[in-house]
Motif scaffolding. Structure first.
Motif, PDB file in Angstrom:
ATOM      1  N   VAL A  77     -43.051  66.345 -24.863  1.00 50.46           N
ATOM      2  CA  VAL A  77     -42.649  65.299 -25.794  1.00 50.46           C
ATOM      3  C   VAL A  77     -42.280  65.994 -27.096  1.00 50.46           C
ATOM      4  CG1 VAL A  77     -43.297  63.147 -26.912  1.00 50.46           C
ATOM      5  CG2 VAL A  77     -44.256  63.714 -24.660  1.00 50.46           C
ATOM      6  N   LYS A  78     -40.990  66.013 -27.382  1.00 54.41           N
ATOM      7  CA  LYS A  78     -40.493  66.737 -28.561  1.00 54.41           C
ATOM      8  C   LYS A  78     -41.012  66.108 -29.851  1.00 54.41           C
ATOM      9  CE  LYS A  78     -36.912  69.473 -27.012  1.00 54.41           C
ATOM     10  NZ  LYS A  78     -35.694  70.058 -27.485  1.00 54.41           N
ATOM     11  N   ASP A  79     -41.394  66.988 -30.767  1.00 53.33           N
ATOM     12  CA  ASP A  79     -41.861  66.591 -32.101  1.00 53.33           C
ATOM     13  C   ASP A  79     -43.084  65.678 -32.060  1.00 53.33           C
ATOM     14  OD1 ASP A  79     -39.773  68.066 -33.333  1.00 53.33           O
ATOM     15  OD2 ASP A  79     -38.410  66.390 -32.981  1.00 53.33           O
ATOM     16  N   TYR A  80     -43.856  65.753 -30.978  1.00 53.49           N
ATOM     17  CA  TYR A  80     -45.100  64.976 -30.869  1.00 53.49           C
ATOM     18  C   TYR A  80     -46.244  65.958 -30.687  1.00 53.49           C
ATOM     19  CZ  TYR A  80     -48.608  61.651 -29.370  1.00 53.49           C
ATOM     20  OH  TYR A  80     -49.744  60.903 -29.280  1.00 53.49           O
ATOM     21  N   PHE A  81     -47.287  65.801 -31.492  1.00 54.19           N
ATOM     22  CA  PHE A  81     -48.400  66.743 -31.451  1.00 54.19           C
ATOM     23  C   PHE A  81     -49.748  66.043 -31.315  1.00 54.19           C
ATOM     24  CE2 PHE A  81     -44.797  68.623 -33.577  1.00 54.19           C
ATOM     25  CZ  PHE A  81     -44.638  69.780 -32.859  1.00 54.19           C
ATOM     26  N   GLY A  82     -49.729  64.742 -31.015  1.00 51.45           N
ATOM     27  CA  GLY A  82     -50.966  63.975 -30.852  1.00 51.45           C
ATOM     28  C   GLY A  82     -51.454  64.006 -29.416  1.00 51.45           C
ATOM     29  N   GLN A  83     -52.403  63.132 -29.135  1.00 48.14           N
ATOM     30  CA  GLN A  83     -52.974  63.005 -27.797  1.00 48.14           C
ATOM     31  C   GLN A  83     -52.104  62.080 -26.952  1.00 48.14           C
ATOM     32  OE1 GLN A  83     -55.652  64.852 -26.847  1.00 48.14           O
ATOM     33  NE2 GLN A  83     -55.360  65.716 -28.895  1.00 48.14           N
ATOM     34  N   PHE A  84     -52.113  62.303 -25.656  1.00 46.57           N
ATOM     35  CA  PHE A  84     -51.332  61.461 -24.751  1.00 46.57           C
ATOM     36  C   PHE A  84     -51.802  60.014 -24.854  1.00 46.57           C
ATOM     37  CE2 PHE A  84     -50.014  59.541 -20.779  1.00 46.57           C
ATOM     38  CZ  PHE A  84     -48.728  60.029 -20.625  1.00 46.57           C
ATOM     39  N   SER A  85     -53.106  59.817 -25.000  1.00 46.73           N
ATOM     40  CA  SER A  85     -53.677  58.469 -25.073  1.00 46.73           C
ATOM     41  C   SER A  85     -53.209  57.700 -26.298  1.00 46.73           C
ATOM     42  CB  SER A  85     -55.202  58.532 -25.032  1.00 46.73           C
ATOM     43  OG  SER A  85     -55.678  59.292 -26.129  1.00 46.73           O
ATOM     44  N   ASP A  86     -52.646  58.384 -27.275  1.00 44.69           N
ATOM     45  CA  ASP A  86     -52.156  57.718 -28.487  1.00 44.69           C
ATOM     46  C   ASP A  86     -50.704  57.261 -28.362  1.00 44.69           C
ATOM     47  OD1 ASP A  86     -54.614  58.100 -29.724  1.00 44.69           O
ATOM     48  OD2 ASP A  86     -54.012  60.024 -30.599  1.00 44.69           O
ATOM     49  N   LEU A  87     -50.043  57.610 -27.270  1.00 42.44           N
ATOM     50  CA  LEU A  87     -48.663  57.166 -27.065  1.00 42.44           C
ATOM     51  C   LEU A  87     -48.635  55.663 -26.787  1.00 42.44           C
ATOM     52  CD1 LEU A  87     -47.295  60.020 -24.778  1.00 42.44           C
ATOM     53  CD2 LEU A  87     -46.614  59.557 -27.142  1.00 42.44           C
ATOM     54  N   ALA A  88     -47.568  55.014 -27.189  1.00 45.13           N
ATOM     55  CA  ALA A  88     -47.399  53.586 -26.930  1.00 45.13           C
ATOM     56  C   ALA A  88     -47.225  53.342 -25.430  1.00 45.13           C
ATOM     57  CB  ALA A  88     -46.184  53.060 -27.696  1.00 45.13           C
ATOM     58  N   ILE A  89     -47.657  52.189 -24.961  1.00 43.58           N
ATOM     59  CA  ILE A  89     -47.580  51.848 -23.539  1.00 43.58           C
ATOM     60  C   ILE A  89     -46.156  51.976 -22.995  1.00 43.58           C
ATOM     61  CG2 ILE A  89     -47.812  49.942 -21.883  1.00 43.58           C
ATOM     62  CD1 ILE A  89     -50.436  49.233 -23.300  1.00 43.58           C
ATOM     63  N   PRO A  90     -45.130  51.502 -23.709  1.00 47.09           N
ATOM     64  CA  PRO A  90     -43.763  51.685 -23.173  1.00 47.09           C
ATOM     65  C   PRO A  90     -43.392  53.166 -22.996  1.00 47.09           C
ATOM     66  CG  PRO A  90     -43.760  50.020 -24.893  1.00 47.09           C
ATOM     67  CD  PRO A  90     -45.121  50.652 -24.912  1.00 47.09           C
ATOM     68  N   ASP A  91     -43.896  54.036 -23.883  1.00 47.06           N
ATOM     69  CA  ASP A  91     -43.624  55.470 -23.746  1.00 47.06           C
ATOM     70  C   ASP A  91     -44.334  56.050 -22.525  1.00 47.06           C
ATOM     71  OD1 ASP A  91     -42.009  55.490 -26.016  1.00 47.06           O
ATOM     72  OD2 ASP A  91     -43.674  55.978 -27.344  1.00 47.06           O
ATOM     73  N   VAL A  92     -45.574  55.647 -22.310  1.00 54.44           N
ATOM     74  CA  VAL A  92     -46.332  56.109 -21.141  1.00 54.44           C
ATOM     75  C   VAL A  92     -45.639  55.642 -19.864  1.00 54.44           C
ATOM     76  CG1 VAL A  92     -48.522  55.899 -19.897  1.00 54.44           C
ATOM     77  CG2 VAL A  92     -48.529  56.252 -22.382  1.00 54.44           C
ATOM     78  N   GLU A  93     -45.203  54.398 -19.855  1.00 54.18           N
ATOM     79  CA  GLU A  93     -44.496  53.879 -18.681  1.00 54.18           C
ATOM     80  C   GLU A  93     -43.193  54.640 -18.450  1.00 54.18           C
ATOM     81  OE1 GLU A  93     -44.165  49.687 -19.505  1.00 54.18           O
ATOM     82  OE2 GLU A  93     -46.134  49.276 -18.629  1.00 54.18           O
ATOM     83  N   GLY A  94     -42.487  54.976 -19.529  1.00 54.66           N
ATOM     84  CA  GLY A  94     -41.251  55.729 -19.401  1.00 54.66           C
ATOM     85  C   GLY A  94     -41.475  57.111 -18.816  1.00 54.66           C
ATOM     86  N   LEU A  95     -42.642  57.706 -19.096  1.00 53.23           N
ATOM     87  CA  LEU A  95     -42.964  59.022 -18.561  1.00 53.23           C
ATOM     88  C   LEU A  95     -43.468  58.952 -17.121  1.00 53.23           C
ATOM     89  CD1 LEU A  95     -44.696  60.505 -21.724  1.00 53.23           C
ATOM     90  CD2 LEU A  95     -42.468  61.164 -20.796  1.00 53.23           C
ATOM     91  N   SER A  96     -44.176  57.880 -16.766  1.00 55.57           N
ATOM     92  CA  SER A  96     -44.779  57.793 -15.437  1.00 55.57           C
ATOM     93  C   SER A  96     -43.905  57.055 -14.415  1.00 55.57           C
ATOM     94  CB  SER A  96     -46.155  57.131 -15.518  1.00 55.57           C
ATOM     95  OG  SER A  96     -46.058  55.819 -16.039  1.00 55.57           O
ATOM     96  N   ASN A  97     -43.033  56.165 -14.853  1.00 54.87           N
ATOM     97  CA  ASN A  97     -42.222  55.386 -13.909  1.00 54.87           C
ATOM     98  C   ASN A  97     -41.357  56.224 -12.972  1.00 54.87           C
ATOM     99  OD1 ASN A  97     -43.282  52.913 -14.554  1.00 54.87           O
ATOM    100  ND2 ASN A  97     -41.593  52.300 -15.890  1.00 54.87           N
ATOM    101  N   PRO A  98     -40.779  57.350 -13.416  1.00 50.80           N
ATOM    102  CA  PRO A  98     -40.001  58.146 -12.447  1.00 50.80           C
ATOM    103  C   PRO A  98     -40.853  58.645 -11.271  1.00 50.80           C
ATOM    104  CG  PRO A  98     -39.424  58.767 -14.683  1.00 50.80           C
ATOM    105  CD  PRO A  98     -40.611  57.854 -14.783  1.00 50.80           C
ATOM    106  N   LEU A  99     -42.135  58.900 -11.498  1.00 53.07           N
ATOM    107  CA  LEU A  99     -43.012  59.330 -10.413  1.00 53.07           C
ATOM    108  C   LEU A  99     -43.299  58.166  -9.471  1.00 53.07           C
ATOM    109  CD1 LEU A  99     -43.664  61.265 -12.994  1.00 53.07           C
ATOM    110  CD2 LEU A  99     -45.410  62.095 -11.464  1.00 53.07           C
TER     111      LEU A  99
END
Length: 130
Positions: A77-99
């Motif tokens: 995740v470019k320019d992101y340095f936080g925890q995965f759990s802090d990502l917004a739900i739509p972002d998490v879905e965008g990362l996991s939906n291709p799988l």
């Protein structure tokens, strides 16, 4: 959100048509996320953003068959340095939906071949835990 993705890896995909009565198996699809660092601690790459391995382990028992497996992908995740759990739900879905889409595609193709009829389409609904 700008991301760099590696290819999707099918770590395991098991299809069985013979279902033995060995207790009730709960259908589940999980999301596992681990922060990763490149071998050798490539500081230049790490300065671009956090890198995560996203893994989807699953077990599904349907009327005619059972599937289980693990599908994963490395993402940065470019320019992101936080925890995965802090990502917004739509972002998490965008990362996991291709799988998830890969699981659907594999299952459709395998069942089309195995049963010599149109494949079975899976339909998943997200279950967000707070």
């Amino acid at each position: 959100m700008d991301i760099v993705t590696d290819k999707i890896v099918v770590e395991k995909y098991n299809f069985e048509t013979i279902l033995e009565e060995n207790g009730q198996i709960e259908n589940k699809i999980e999301l596992e996320v681990h922060e990763v660092e490149p071998i050798g601690g490539n500081e230049e790459l790490m300065a671009k953003g956090k890198i995560f391995k996203i893994t989807i382990p699953f077990v599904l028992v349907l009327e005619k068959f059972r599937i289980d497996g693990r599908i994963s992908r490395i993402v940065q995740v470019k320019d992101y340095f936080g925890q995965f759990s802090d990502l917004a739900i739509p972002d998490v879905e965008g990362l996991s939906n291709p799988l998830i889409d890969y699981i659907k595609r594999l299952t459709y193709d395998v069942t089309e071949i195995a049963f010599d009829e149109p494949g079975i389409s899976l339909d998943f609904n997200a279950n967000h835990k707070s």
